[in-house]
Scaffold this active site. Structure first.
Site, PDB file in Angstrom:
ATOM      1  N   ASP A 169       0.862  -1.176   0.000  1.00 39.84           N
ATOM      2  CA  ASP A 169       0.000   0.000   0.000  1.00 39.84           C
ATOM      3  C   ASP A 169       0.903   1.232   0.000  1.00 39.84           C
ATOM      4  O   ASP A 169       1.689   1.432   0.928  1.00 39.84           O
ATOM      5  CB  ASP A 169      -0.909   0.003   1.245  1.00 39.84           C
ATOM      6  CG  ASP A 169      -1.903   1.139   1.191  1.00 39.84           C
ATOM      7  OD1 ASP A 169      -2.788   1.198   2.067  1.00 39.84           O
ATOM      8  OD2 ASP A 169      -1.803   1.977   0.260  1.00 39.84           O
TER       9      ASP A 169
HETATM   10  C1  GLC Z   1      -3.712   4.820  -0.047  1.00 40.59           C
HETATM   11  C2  GLC Z   1      -4.645   3.830   0.600  1.00 40.59           C
HETATM   12  C3  GLC Z   1      -4.976   2.653  -0.279  1.00 40.59           C
HETATM   13  C4  GLC Z   1      -4.965   3.079  -1.732  1.00 40.59           C
HETATM   14  C5  GLC Z   1      -3.532   3.424  -2.077  1.00 40.59           C
HETATM   15  C6  GLC Z   1      -3.375   3.887  -3.527  1.00 40.59           C
HETATM   16  O1  GLC Z   1      -2.814   5.327   0.906  1.00 40.59           O
HETATM   17  O2  GLC Z   1      -4.257   3.312   1.875  1.00 40.59           O
HETATM   18  O3  GLC Z   1      -6.246   2.168   0.151  1.00 40.59           O
HETATM   19  O4  GLC Z   1      -5.427   2.028  -2.558  1.00 40.59           O
HETATM   20  O5  GLC Z   1      -2.995   4.420  -1.210  1.00 40.59           O
HETATM   21  O6  GLC Z   1      -4.025   5.102  -3.711  1.00 40.59           O
END
Ligand code: GLC
Length: 724
Positions: free
Chosen positions: A269
């Site tokens: 993430d």
């Molecule tokens: C964010 C979120 C995640 C998301 C990712 C890409 O910080 O935690 O849910 O899919 O980054 O945007």
């Protein structure tokens, strides 16, 4: 027409490519960069991304949209790199691309998997036409923490309801199985795992959870998503019992791979790999990569340790070459299953560029199904404020959300910036053409309008900018001044209803007793104003039920229905009996319970009846089950839909069980006077639990089980099942 390739073709393609790839090309496949550095630290610059694509040093890009843009970048990878491996484009399509659907927590309030599936279908078709192949959704973090802004993205506090809805969302995005269908996208089960349990409801915070709670509360939706064929999984930012999820081999390898036999791809993430340093697990970027890849993360989003340190770590024997090949294979297999090797480009002439009529109808119908009628008192004359009387000559619409288009909610797609949501005022004016619908800015004018009108709608709530990621609130009441407006309206002494918008449960003690009718509208999406008007005017009879507990005070949190009983539970008959588990300074229990939601008609649910009152462990072990039949009747004078719920409680077990666990529900549409019987089947999955064995040990034990059935989690009608 899409030519389906068999799995063997895909595996052959993967094997062939692996045999020809250099180490740099393999590491590149595990690198995902964000298209616009404005999206946050570490986001790749455009030129760097184009060069990386051209040189085969890149596997995926997120936050790029539009068939023209994605095709241009794709051509660099496919036509200029040595092996021509296509990129996979990812985006957070959480509740809509062009057509914004209600936020996921609202969709959960529908208790209707078809609602989630429909959002997934419409979103996938719109997003894929714009060159997006992969959505980072559904989020399935079970959460009983309304201070956490991301509860808006969740399906609430119950693992069973979350599992049903998120599996449906996966099917909506991917279809029955991942394929090259150009109207579908790969889905992503996130955040693995237990993000919803972060202490204090603060993002990125500590989760210290027992194995039994991890397995009984947080993991079931992920297993359901995997059973629905979810193509990818995203690791979560939090620690799980002291080990960050991004380097947690118990989760990413022992559970996901060894126990669940999952062959999909795990993506980090955002900078989750890099954050292993801040967590205090890794000494530096190389160590962070070594631990994340070793634990089971396949692709690194945004931070670039895989391409910076991978080669050196391999040479030093700190990364297993077989592990590298395994991760690369998963990425290549995902691309092959999506058909990207045979059709890497979006069809620019077929790109959907706005919400279509059918999509608007779908989100409007969905939104109406998510609005929860929390309160609708009947006055002395037998009338209730809602639905708004058709005979009303005039309706006043006041409050900050009367004319607001801020109804898309958090994590809304590109459509939110281009297509304004319909407002409550618009919706009511269209729905009540023969009625004078007054609108007034400001408090003084509003009160004057209230005095003039037959009935008033007060539209209040929290704006979407304080909902979602990094939006934890310690005080979850209405924003400044709104409670006062409601009290001012109440002081006029005429009938009024309050419509509350928001991305989380809100506390209402300051005003709720003065409001005769309250409709909770969440952030209902593109057609929010129309949907609210459909329910306020009775065109749609509300049927939604709360997927999460509404506390009286933030001081009660955590407060959830599926709690342990404790050795000294507060006495419902007299909650203030001393030396029991309660608060001195707030009334015991929630303001509104999990599963609560009213209708414009009156339903009567009878006591549950079992097909048998006893079943043996052996029979359960052989797949045996018990049917619970619940009679339900529409005792009112308008048609409506009831959500009949069945809860289970093991009176005694080797690990104490929640006082209730939702294990079945059904939406039943009934005409006035009509009766139906809802049948829920209970088997070993409903009567057992995981214990604290880290290897995963599911137990079904003998004993007495209370089986409750009714209209919400406080239902008292019950019967007893004996497992012998
Ligand atoms: C964010 C979120 C995640 C998301 C990712 C890409 O910080 O935690 O849910 O899919 O980054 O945007």
């Amino acid at each position: 027409m899409t030519v389906e390739h068999t799995a063997d073709d895909h595996l052959e393609l993967v094997r062939d490519l692996l045999s020809r790839m250099t180490v740099a090309e393999k590491l590149g496949q595990l690198q995902q960069l964000s298209w616009n550095s404005a999206t946050g630290p570490g986001g790749g610059e455009t030129e760097e991304i184009e060069n990386a694509a051209r040189e085969g040093r890149l596997g995926s890009v997120l936050n790029i949209t539009g068939a023209t843009h994605t095709n241009a970048l794709q051509r660099l990878a496919v036509e200029e790199s040595r092996l021509g491996i296509p990129l996979i484009f990812g985006l957070d399509v959480i509740h809509g691309y062009w057509t914004t659907f209600p936020i996921p927590l609202a969709q959960a309030a529908s208790w209707d998997p078809a609602v989630a599936e429909r959002d997934g279908e419409v979103s996938a078709e719109e997003a894929r036409s714009a060159g997006v192949h992969w959505t980072f959704n559904p989020m399935m973090d079970v959460c009983h923490e309304p201070r956490w802004g991301r509860i808006a993205e969740s399906a609430g506090e119950d693992p069973y309801l979350t599992a049903v809805l998120t599996a449906a969302k996966v099917r909506g995005y991917q279809g029955p199985a991942l394929s090259a269908d150009p109207r579908k996208v790969a889905a992503c089960a996130k955040h693995f795992a237990a993000d919803g349990g972060a202490e204090g409801g603060r993002d990125y915070n500590t989760v210290d959870v027992s194995e039994q709670r991890l397995r009984n509360v947080y993991l079931p939706p992920f297993k359901a998503a995997l059973d629905a064929g979810v193509a990818t999984v995203m690791a979560s930012f939090n620690t799980v019992s002291g080990v960050p999820a991004h380097a947690n081999s118990h989760l990413l390898t022992e559970v996901l791979r060894q126990e669940w036999k999952y062959d999909g791809m795990v993506v980090s993430d955002w900078t989750g790999v890099q954050e292993l340093i801040a967590h205090g697990l890794a000494e530096d970027g190389a160590d962070a990569l070594r631990q994340a890849l070793g634990a089971g993360v396949d692709m690194e989003m945004v931070s670039t340790h895989i391409t910076e340190h991978g080669e050196k770590l391999l040479a030093a024997g700190a990364i297993d070459p077989a592990r590298l090949d395994e991760a690369v294979s998963r990425v290549l297999l995902l691309k092959a299953r999506l058909g990207l090797f045979t059709a890497p480009y979006a069809e620019e002439s077929a790109e959907i560029t706005e919400p279509g009529a059918e999509a608007r109808r779908a989100t409007r119908e969905t939104a109406a199904r998510t609005l929860v009628l929390l309160k609708n008192e009947t006055a002395a004359n037998g009338a209730s404020v809602l639905p708004l009387p058709a005979t009303a000559a005039s309706v006043a619409v006041v409050g900050p959300f009367a004319l607001s288009t801020d109804l898309h909610g958090t994590w809304a797609g590109p459509g939110a910036a281009r297509f304004a949501a319909t407002t409550v005022l618009e919706g009511l004016r269209e729905a009540l053409p023969a009625t004078e619908v007054l609108y007034a800015e400001g408090e003084a004018e509003a009160i004057a309008a209230v005095r003039e009108a037959d009935v008033t709608v007060v539209a209040v709530g929290e704006p979407s900018e304080i909902s979602g990621e990094a939006s934890t609130r310690a005080d979850i009441s209405l924003p400044e001044g709104q409670a006062e407006l409601i009290r001012q309206v109440a002081s006029v002494g005429k009938p009024f209803a309050v419509v509350v918008f928001g991305g989380r449960p809100l506390t209402m003690e300051e005003w709720i007793d003065e409001a005769p009718a309250v409709l909770f509208a969440w952030h209902p999406g593109l057609e929010g104003g129309h949907a609210v008007a459909d329910v306020l005017t009775g065109k749609v009879n509300p049927s939604a039920k709360l997927p999460v507990t509404f506390p009286r005070s933030a001081g009660q949190i955590p407060l959830y229905y599926n709690h342990e009983n404790t050795g000294r539970p507060a006495d419902p008959a007299d909650p203030k009996v001393p030396f029991r588990s309660f608060y001195l300074d707030v009334e015991h229990g929630p303001r509104f319970a999990f599963g609560h939601g009213l209708s414009y008609t009156r339903f009567e649910t009878g006591a549950p009846v079992l097909s048998r009152t006893e079943i043996s462990l052996r029979e359960l072990g052989e797949g045996g089950s018990v049917e619970v039949t619940v009679p339900v009747r529409n005792a009112g004078d308008v048609a409506g839909t009831e959500v009949v719920q069945v809860y289970v409680h093991a009176r005694a077990a080797s690990i104490v069980q929640p006082v209730r666990r939702l294990r079945g529900f059904a939406r039943v549409e009934l005409a006035p006077g009509q009766s139906e019987e809802v049948v829920v089947r209970l088997d070993s999955e409903d009567l057992g639990f995981w214990d604290n064995d880290p290897a995963g040990n599911y137990r079904v034990e003998t004993g007495a089980f209370d089986i409750y059935a009714g209209t919400d989690s406080t239902a008292t009608a019950h019967t007893t099942l004996h497992v012998v």
